[in-house]
Design an enzyme around this catalytic site. Structure first.
Site, PDB file in Angstrom:
ATOM      1  N   ASP A 152      33.430  52.245  -6.299  1.00 35.84           N
ATOM      2  CA  ASP A 152      33.386  53.686  -6.050  1.00 35.84           C
ATOM      3  C   ASP A 152      33.952  54.467  -7.235  1.00 35.84           C
ATOM      4  OD1 ASP A 152      32.869  55.984  -4.514  1.00 35.84           O
ATOM      5  OD2 ASP A 152      34.924  56.043  -3.771  1.00 35.84           O
ATOM      6  N   LYS A 175      28.116  39.078  -2.954  1.00 32.88           N
ATOM      7  CA  LYS A 175      27.438  37.809  -3.226  1.00 32.88           C
ATOM      8  C   LYS A 175      28.410  36.632  -3.256  1.00 32.88           C
ATOM      9  CE  LYS A 175      23.439  39.869  -3.970  1.00 32.88           C
ATOM     10  NZ  LYS A 175      22.255  39.656  -3.094  1.00 32.88           N
ATOM     11  N   ARG A 196      20.661  68.076  -6.569  1.00 30.26           N
ATOM     12  CA  ARG A 196      22.092  67.776  -6.671  1.00 30.26           C
ATOM     13  C   ARG A 196      22.402  66.324  -6.336  1.00 30.26           C
ATOM     14  NH1 ARG A 196      25.705  70.218  -3.448  1.00 30.26           N
ATOM     15  NH2 ARG A 196      24.233  70.921  -1.836  1.00 30.26           N
ATOM     16  N   LYS A 197      21.388  65.519  -6.027  1.00 35.30           N
ATOM     17  CA  LYS A 197      21.590  64.119  -5.677  1.00 35.30           C
ATOM     18  C   LYS A 197      21.567  63.236  -6.929  1.00 35.30           C
ATOM     19  CE  LYS A 197      19.450  64.433  -1.084  1.00 35.30           C
ATOM     20  NZ  LYS A 197      18.370  63.897  -0.191  1.00 35.30           N
TER      21      LYS A 197
END
Length: 230
Positions: A152, A175, A196-197
């Protein structure tokens, strides 16, 4: 004779109560420089230091740039963010002034040890990450939540390079487990922009790139200064 000398020395001496004030005035006028946690410290392993040196070499021609990293946001940056995006009724300035970045709040070597490099042309962010002993999940391995955090943080930095944005969605495929105190390379790249994405892909690999530990995709939304967060 000795008594008279001692009396004169006491008269010339600075009273103990005044000394702290003098010291305080001296240091209060000095500018405090925050510590950059994106630089090597004694807890860094040889692998992390080697990778750091390799990327610093890449920075010499300007294609890559190392990002500094601090425990607290710069005061002006924080004020600008509050002014543009946060309703002042919901802000506790005293609490915010004491807040620390989650990924930098642990002691050196025990938590998140990392440094990030950004390539503006490729819109790529690379994070060199070493998970400390206080990030354990299954014995001997880094906690899945800690892995999600560093993903993140890395994808977020990649998004913020395009403008102030926040995480809207994060999909992670684990994984293989990451051994504690090992070094991995977290690579994120802007894949697509829609208004805006911001769509970002991410991989977590071993230093030799032979082992894929984690894959992820993230969606970030650029903040609208006309709309408050709270």
């Amino acid at each position: 004779m000795l008594r008279s000398c001692a009396t004169r020395l006491r008269a010339l001496a600075v009273p103990p109560a005044r000394r702290p004030r003098a010291v305080w005035r001296l240091f209060s006028s000095e500018k405090v420089i925050p510590k950059d946690y994106g630089l090597p410290n004694p807890s860094w392993s040889k692998d992390l230091r080697l990778l750091f040196d390799q990327f610093m070499k890449k920075c010499e021609d300007g294609s890559w740039k190392r990002l500094p990293s601090y425990r607290q946001n710069p005061t002006q940056t924080l004020k600008d963010f509050q002014t543009r995006f946060v309703d002042p009724r919901f802000m506790n300035e005293e609490q915010v002034s004491k807040a620390q970045q989650f990924s930098r709040s642990l002691e050196e070597g025990l938590g998140f040890e990392y440094v990030m490099f950004y390539n503006k042309v490729e819109k790529k962010m690379v994070c060199l990450f070493q998970g400390g002993l206080h990030l354990q999940g299954v014995p001997g391995f880094v906690h899945g939540g800690a892995i999600a955090t560093i993903i993140d943080v890395t994808t977020g930095k990649c998004a913020i390079a395009e403008g102030i944005a926040m995480t809207a969605n994060l999909n992670i495929d684990y994984k293989k487990p990451i051994p504690l105190c090992s070094v991995v390379v977290v690579t994120s790249q802007l894949s697509k922009t829609e208004g805006r994405k911001l769509f970002i892909s991410c991989t977590v690999q071993s230093v030799d790139e032979k082992t894929l530990y984690t894959q992820a995709t993230a969606l970030f939304i650029k903040l609208d200064p006309d709309k408050r967060l709270t």
